[in-house]
Design a protein around this motif. Structure first.
Motif, PDB file in Angstrom:
ATOM      1  N   UNK A 188      -4.405 -26.783 -33.511  1.00  0.00           N
ATOM      2  CA  UNK A 188      -3.843 -25.393 -32.949  1.00  0.00           C
ATOM      3  C   UNK A 188      -4.868 -24.307 -33.346  1.00  0.00           C
ATOM      4  N   UNK A 189      -5.187 -23.504 -32.351  1.00  0.00           N
ATOM      5  CA  UNK A 189      -5.659 -22.314 -32.909  1.00  0.00           C
ATOM      6  C   UNK A 189      -5.084 -21.152 -33.618  1.00  0.00           C
ATOM      7  N   UNK A 190      -5.800 -20.816 -34.750  1.00  0.00           N
ATOM      8  CA  UNK A 190      -4.925 -19.831 -35.773  1.00  0.00           C
ATOM      9  C   UNK A 190      -5.409 -18.488 -35.101  1.00  0.00           C
ATOM     10  N   UNK A 191      -3.956 -17.843 -34.801  1.00  0.00           N
ATOM     11  CA  UNK A 191      -4.457 -16.246 -34.308  1.00  0.00           C
ATOM     12  C   UNK A 191      -3.470 -15.607 -35.319  1.00  0.00           C
ATOM     13  N   UNK A 192      -4.043 -14.196 -35.432  1.00  0.00           N
ATOM     14  CA  UNK A 192      -3.238 -13.317 -36.239  1.00  0.00           C
ATOM     15  C   UNK A 192      -2.013 -12.484 -35.506  1.00  0.00           C
ATOM     16  N   UNK A 193      -1.199 -12.150 -36.117  1.00  0.00           N
ATOM     17  CA  UNK A 193       0.102 -11.712 -35.280  1.00  0.00           C
ATOM     18  C   UNK A 193      -0.549 -10.369 -34.995  1.00  0.00           C
ATOM     19  N   UNK A 194      -0.323 -10.091 -33.552  1.00  0.00           N
ATOM     20  CA  UNK A 194      -0.514  -9.151 -32.781  1.00  0.00           C
ATOM     21  C   UNK A 194      -2.303  -8.804 -32.654  1.00  0.00           C
ATOM     22  N   UNK A 195      -2.844 -10.059 -33.140  1.00  0.00           N
ATOM     23  CA  UNK A 195      -4.434  -9.956 -33.204  1.00  0.00           C
ATOM     24  C   UNK A 195      -4.921  -8.810 -33.984  1.00  0.00           C
ATOM     25  N   UNK A 196      -4.345  -8.417 -34.989  1.00  0.00           N
ATOM     26  CA  UNK A 196      -4.687  -7.418 -35.846  1.00  0.00           C
ATOM     27  C   UNK A 196      -4.211  -7.567 -37.187  1.00  0.00           C
ATOM     28  N   UNK A 197      -5.186  -7.563 -37.948  1.00  0.00           N
ATOM     29  CA  UNK A 197      -4.968  -7.821 -39.523  1.00  0.00           C
ATOM     30  C   UNK A 197      -4.267  -6.626 -40.251  1.00  0.00           C
ATOM     31  N   UNK A 198      -4.368  -5.442 -39.771  1.00  0.00           N
ATOM     32  CA  UNK A 198      -3.743  -4.311 -40.161  1.00  0.00           C
ATOM     33  C   UNK A 198      -2.347  -4.148 -39.842  1.00  0.00           C
ATOM     34  N   UNK A 199      -1.678  -5.071 -39.135  1.00  0.00           N
ATOM     35  CA  UNK A 199      -0.366  -4.849 -38.645  1.00  0.00           C
ATOM     36  C   UNK A 199       0.346  -5.790 -39.584  1.00  0.00           C
ATOM     37  N   UNK A 200       1.343  -5.554 -40.036  1.00  0.00           N
ATOM     38  CA  UNK A 200       2.225  -6.209 -40.954  1.00  0.00           C
ATOM     39  C   UNK A 200       3.595  -6.799 -40.261  1.00  0.00           C
ATOM     40  N   UNK A 201       3.937  -7.827 -40.626  1.00  0.00           N
ATOM     41  CA  UNK A 201       5.200  -8.428 -39.835  1.00  0.00           C
ATOM     42  C   UNK A 201       6.594  -8.192 -40.602  1.00  0.00           C
ATOM     43  N   UNK A 202       7.558  -7.615 -39.929  1.00  0.00           N
ATOM     44  CA  UNK A 202       8.814  -7.119 -40.381  1.00  0.00           C
ATOM     45  C   UNK A 202       9.858  -8.229 -40.243  1.00  0.00           C
TER      46      UNK A 202
END
Length: 502
Positions: A167-181
């Motif tokens: 699987x392709x690894x992608x970041x949450x919302x494609x943005x490393x500066x956005x943290x997940x709640x």
């Protein structure tokens, strides 16, 4: 403001600056493939009472670090990247899906059964009642059938039914500066991996507990605690990412145990794997992916050692390293011509004075003039003699090359004269012989013999010239080879002292 308060305010300011840098970076665009594994990071929790007081410098620093550290970890992940999905994980996913479906179907079945029972108790027995009861019974049977089929699928699941995929690894919302709640209840259904943890600040040091959680299932794949200086948060975040990456990509890893000798190097040695600085755990071991790796060992006072090996056959390896202590060697260069400058191992020394080198053999350069330099190798300590080059080697080689090709050209030009005169001599010899046999030895024969003798002399001269030019070509070729060899480093000669000779 106290010294401690100033320090924490500086830390907080540094964190804010790094935040701005992170927000200014755009992340790699995600792959167009539908098979994506979404990775996120949440704000770290704080295991410290000072955070409750928003006015203290410690609280301010903690507030910044708890968001900054996970963002830095994400920003160090180079995308695009691939994650291996093993059959065991695919089986676990399918089991969780079927378990969720089974629970939902149980609820549906019970609801349909309750509807049927309510209808029997409350409805009147007429034509409508019969139709409603028949529909309710069909709904119950259908729900029961689905429930039994799902239960059967759940029981028949086998890891052999699945094959490894990626699987392709992608970041949450494609943005490393956005943290997940995290949701208040249940597991998140929009991500598959979450980097989380907790931090604690002790003086200038930060203790960070890092975890990687896999969803669905809330399985903890990675759990480790790191301690580092707050002002080194950026470099340590890169190290944390490097340790997390094999787990994120689900690569097969191996453990490498290092046995270091001598013992005194253990605390000061610097170990790099594929150019990246690594830290050993309490057992003097590291974890790396199953692959070829280049490992280098550096320690002040010892010779650098390195190895390139394939760490893919076993689950663990032991690497034994015995570093060689460097010997300080005193060298003095004597030359047939005064040197203008002297370089050894990249360092400049006074040509007139002895100097120290920490390992042999050593490579050096002796310079007489801007156009005349000599490379040399020192293999022994003590007084060394060197005969340096007195002219520009490149010009000297070019001169010898031109002379060699000029000699070669002259030899080629001499061949036609040698061949022609020799042919004329052979022809005259044959003519004189043939005439004498057929016509006798008269004056004409005498003239032919005289012509033959003259051509023989000319042929001998031209042949001698060709031979001489050939010898000259061989001589010039040898001189050219010797000139080219002057480019190679010369080995210095050790000058034995009188006491040594005795």
């Amino acid at each position: 403001m106290s010294k401690i308060s100033s320090r924490y305010f500086i830390v907080a300011l540094m964190c804010v600056m790094i935040h701005i840098s992170l927000f200014s970076q755009s992340n790699m665009s995600k792959d167009e493939s539908n098979d994506e594994w979404i990775l996120a990071a949440s704000s770290f929790t704080v295991d410290q009472e000072e955070v409750a007081d928003a006015e203290t410098p410690v609280s301010l620093a903690l507030t910044e670090i708890k968001d900054l550290l996970p963002k830095l970890i994400l920003s160090n992940i180079n995308l695009p990247a691939i994650r291996k999905v093993k059959p065991e994980e695919l089986l676990s996913r399918e089991k969780l899906d079927l378990e969720s479906s089974y629970i939902s179907l149980v609820s549906t079945y019970e609801s349909k059964l309750e509807t049927k029972d309510t209808l029997i108790i409350t409805a009147k027995e007429d034509d409508d009642f019969k139709d409603q009861l028949e529909e309710a019974e069909e709904a119950v049977l259908e729900a029961k059938k689905e429930l039994e089929e799902t239960d059967l699928k759940r029981k028949e699941l086998n890891v052999q039914d699945f094959t490894e995929t990626s699987e392709n690894i992608v970041l949450y919302k494609d943005d490393s500066s956005v943290l997940f709640t995290m949701p208040k209840t249940g597991e998140p259904n929009t991500i598959q991996g979450l980097i989380t943890g907790s931090i604690q600040l002790v003086g200038e040091y930060c203790h960070a507990k890092i975890q990687l959680v896999l969803y669905p299932g809330s399985k903890i794949l990675y759990d480790e605690t790191f301690t580092f200086r707050v002002n080194e948060i950026k470099s340590n975040a890169a190290q944390i990412t490097r340790k997390l990456l094999p787990v994120i990509q689900n690569e097969d890893v191996v453990s490498i145990l290092f046995q270091l000798a001598p013992k005194e190097v253990s605390d000061a040695i610097e170990i790099r794997v594929d150019g990246e600085l690594v830290e050993l755990d309490s057992n003097n071991a590291i974890v790396v992916s199953r692959n070829w790796h280049k490992i280098s060992f550096n320690c002040d006072g010892y010779a650098t050692a390195q190895t390139l090996a394939n760490f893919s056959e076993e689950d663990s390896y032991t690497v034994q390293i015995n570093l060689r202590k460097l010997k300080i060697n005193e060298i003095k260069i004597d030359s047939s011509i005064p040197l203008k400058s002297l370089f050894v191992n990249g360092l400049e020394f006074n040509p007139e004075e002895p100097f120290l080198v920490d390992f042999l053999p050593a490579m050096g350069q002796a310079v007489i003039s801007p156009n005349a330099a000599t490379y040399f190798i020192i293999t022994d300590d003590g007084n060394q003699f060197l005969k340096p080059n007195t002219q520009d080697i490149s010009d000297y080689i070019e001169k010898r090359r031109r002379l060699m090709y000029t000699s070669y050209g002259a030899l080629l030009l001499s061949f036609p004269f040698s061949f022609i005169t020799y042919g004329m001599y052979i022809d005259a010899n044959y003519s004189a012989y043939s005439y004498g046999i057929n016509n006798g030895y008269d004056d004409t024969y005498t003239n032919l013999v005289e012509k033959q003798d003259n051509l023989e002399k000319v042929s001998n001269v031209t042949m001698a010239i060709s031979i001489g030019l050939g010898v000259n070509l061989a001589y010039q070729f040898v001189r050219y080879i010797l000139a080219v060899n002057k480019v190679l480093p010369k080995k210095t000669k050790t000058i034995k002292s009188a006491s040594t000779e005795e």
